[in-house]
Motif scaffolding. Structure first.
Motif, PDB file in Angstrom:
ATOM      1  N   PHE A   1      -2.550   8.107   6.747  1.00 43.53           N
ATOM      2  CA  PHE A   1      -2.066   6.772   6.412  1.00 43.53           C
ATOM      3  C   PHE A   1      -2.036   5.761   7.585  1.00 43.53           C
ATOM      4  CE2 PHE A   1       1.229   3.621   5.476  1.00 43.53           C
ATOM      5  CZ  PHE A   1       0.903   3.035   4.493  1.00 43.53           C
ATOM      6  N   ILE A   2      -1.633   6.140   8.686  1.00 44.49           N
ATOM      7  CA  ILE A   2      -1.492   5.481   9.819  1.00 44.49           C
ATOM      8  C   ILE A   2      -2.722   5.194  10.178  1.00 44.49           C
ATOM      9  CG2 ILE A   2      -0.892   5.535  12.341  1.00 44.49           C
ATOM     10  CD1 ILE A   2       1.624   6.896  11.337  1.00 44.49           C
ATOM     11  N   ASN A   3      -3.749   6.264  10.371  1.00 46.01           N
ATOM     12  CA  ASN A   3      -5.043   5.812  10.736  1.00 46.01           C
ATOM     13  C   ASN A   3      -5.904   4.931   9.712  1.00 46.01           C
ATOM     14  OD1 ASN A   3      -4.940   7.537  13.303  1.00 46.01           O
ATOM     15  ND2 ASN A   3      -5.557   9.196  12.025  1.00 46.01           N
TER      16      ASN A   3
ATOM     17  N   SER B   1       3.912  20.259   7.030  1.00 52.55           N
ATOM     18  CA  SER B   1       2.682  20.140   7.622  1.00 52.55           C
ATOM     19  C   SER B   1       2.018  19.137   6.802  1.00 52.55           C
ATOM     20  CB  SER B   1       1.834  21.434   7.625  1.00 52.55           C
ATOM     21  OG  SER B   1       0.474  21.207   8.114  1.00 52.55           O
ATOM     22  N   TYR B   2       1.912  19.304   5.595  1.00 54.33           N
ATOM     23  CA  TYR B   2       1.274  18.332   4.522  1.00 54.33           C
ATOM     24  C   TYR B   2       1.719  17.000   4.764  1.00 54.33           C
ATOM     25  CZ  TYR B   2      -0.809  16.683   0.105  1.00 54.33           C
ATOM     26  OH  TYR B   2      -1.518  15.883  -0.880  1.00 54.33           O
ATOM     27  N   LEU B   3       2.863  16.877   4.901  1.00 54.06           N
ATOM     28  CA  LEU B   3       3.409  15.451   4.864  1.00 54.06           C
ATOM     29  C   LEU B   3       3.184  14.817   6.330  1.00 54.06           C
ATOM     30  CD1 LEU B   3       6.952  15.797   3.431  1.00 54.06           C
ATOM     31  CD2 LEU B   3       4.832  14.734   2.403  1.00 54.06           C
ATOM     32  N   ARG B   4       3.049  15.693   7.518  1.00 51.21           N
ATOM     33  CA  ARG B   4       2.508  15.014   8.526  1.00 51.21           C
ATOM     34  C   ARG B   4       1.128  14.633   8.620  1.00 51.21           C
ATOM     35  NH1 ARG B   4       5.947  19.167  10.663  1.00 51.21           N
ATOM     36  NH2 ARG B   4       4.127  20.520  10.783  1.00 51.21           N
ATOM     37  N   ASP B   5       0.175  15.446   8.013  1.00 46.87           N
ATOM     38  CA  ASP B   5      -1.120  15.188   7.925  1.00 46.87           C
ATOM     39  C   ASP B   5      -1.227  13.789   7.128  1.00 46.87           C
ATOM     40  OD1 ASP B   5      -1.701  17.208   9.501  1.00 46.87           O
ATOM     41  OD2 ASP B   5      -2.410  18.652   7.670  1.00 46.87           O
TER      42      ASP B   5
ATOM     43  N   ASP C   1       0.818  -1.325   0.023  1.00 44.48           N
ATOM     44  CA  ASP C   1      -0.079  -0.005   0.042  1.00 44.48           C
ATOM     45  C   ASP C   1       0.883   1.146   0.029  1.00 44.48           C
ATOM     46  OD1 ASP C   1      -1.982  -1.620   0.244  1.00 44.48           O
ATOM     47  OD2 ASP C   1      -2.776  -1.235   2.291  1.00 44.48           O
ATOM     48  N   TYR C   2       1.878   1.225   0.847  1.00 43.94           N
ATOM     49  CA  TYR C   2       2.635   2.502   0.777  1.00 43.94           C
ATOM     50  C   TYR C   2       3.252   3.148  -0.345  1.00 43.94           C
ATOM     51  CZ  TYR C   2       6.201   5.992   2.229  1.00 43.94           C
ATOM     52  OH  TYR C   2       6.989   6.945   2.548  1.00 43.94           O
ATOM     53  N   PRO C   3       4.057   2.286  -1.176  1.00 40.41           N
ATOM     54  CA  PRO C   3       4.362   2.856  -2.484  1.00 40.41           C
ATOM     55  C   PRO C   3       3.165   3.458  -3.300  1.00 40.41           C
ATOM     56  CG  PRO C   3       5.474   0.594  -2.083  1.00 40.41           C
ATOM     57  CD  PRO C   3       4.278   0.696  -1.025  1.00 40.41           C
ATOM     58  N   CYS C   4       2.233   2.832  -3.272  1.00 42.81           N
ATOM     59  CA  CYS C   4       0.984   3.289  -4.254  1.00 42.81           C
ATOM     60  C   CYS C   4       0.621   4.635  -3.680  1.00 42.81           C
ATOM     61  CB  CYS C   4      -0.075   2.306  -4.323  1.00 42.81           C
ATOM     62  SG  CYS C   4       0.392   0.949  -5.245  1.00 42.81           S
ATOM     63  N   GLU C   5       0.084   4.588  -2.313  1.00 39.33           N
ATOM     64  CA  GLU C   5      -0.213   5.920  -1.762  1.00 39.33           C
ATOM     65  C   GLU C   5       0.653   6.964  -1.813  1.00 39.33           C
ATOM     66  OE1 GLU C   5      -2.691   5.211   1.975  1.00 39.33           O
ATOM     67  OE2 GLU C   5      -3.153   3.080   1.291  1.00 39.33           O
TER      68      GLU C   5
END
Length: 134
Positions: free
Chosen positions: A126-128, A117-121, A25-29
């Motif tokens: 992603f984690i949620n 900020s964008y990357l943190r969000d 999932d991570y690479p695609c997202e």
């Protein structure tokens, strides 16, 4: 009880789930997120582009996402022949100088400010989404 007697239930299951998410999932997202950031940069640059005939403003594009090794590259570009002089400025036939609009430079600087900020969000979402915050 010694340290070797401590048992944490569900760790193997969590590790398997995390490994699957990271590999699948991570690479695609992540790629979708990079494309979205480039699209946001394209929009911001187009919005900052001076408008006379709107030809220059309408010709900002996002290129293909390319992965080389561990790095991703994506280009936001404009092929209009006078894009560079509008960005950086140019001399006139009468010897004067027209200041550049710096539409790409300004948009990139704004992106640099907003990106952490964008990357943190994005990472939090992603984690949620993958229920890794339990």
């Amino acid at each position: 009880m010694s340290q070797s007697d401590i048992v944490i239930e569900g760790l193997d299951e969590f590790e398997k789930k995390l490994a699957k998410i990271i590999s699948h999932d991570y690479p695609c997202e992540f790629e979708k997120m990079v494309i979205q950031v480039a699209t946001d940069l394209q929009t911001a640059t187009a919005d900052a582009t001076p408008v006379d005939t709107s030809h220059l403003q309408e010709n900002w594009f996002v290129g293909e996402l390319v992965k080389r090794g561990n790095n991703y590259y994506i280009e936001v570009y404009n092929n209009v022949e006078y894009a560079e002089p509008v960005e950086y400025g140019h001399r006139t036939k009468s010897g004067g100088f027209v200041e550049g609009a710096h539409m790409m430079e300004i948009s990139v600087e704004l992106l640099k400010i907003q990106l952490p900020s964008y990357l943190r969000d994005w990472l939090s979402d992603f984690i949620n989404k993958h229920e890794l915050n339990d």
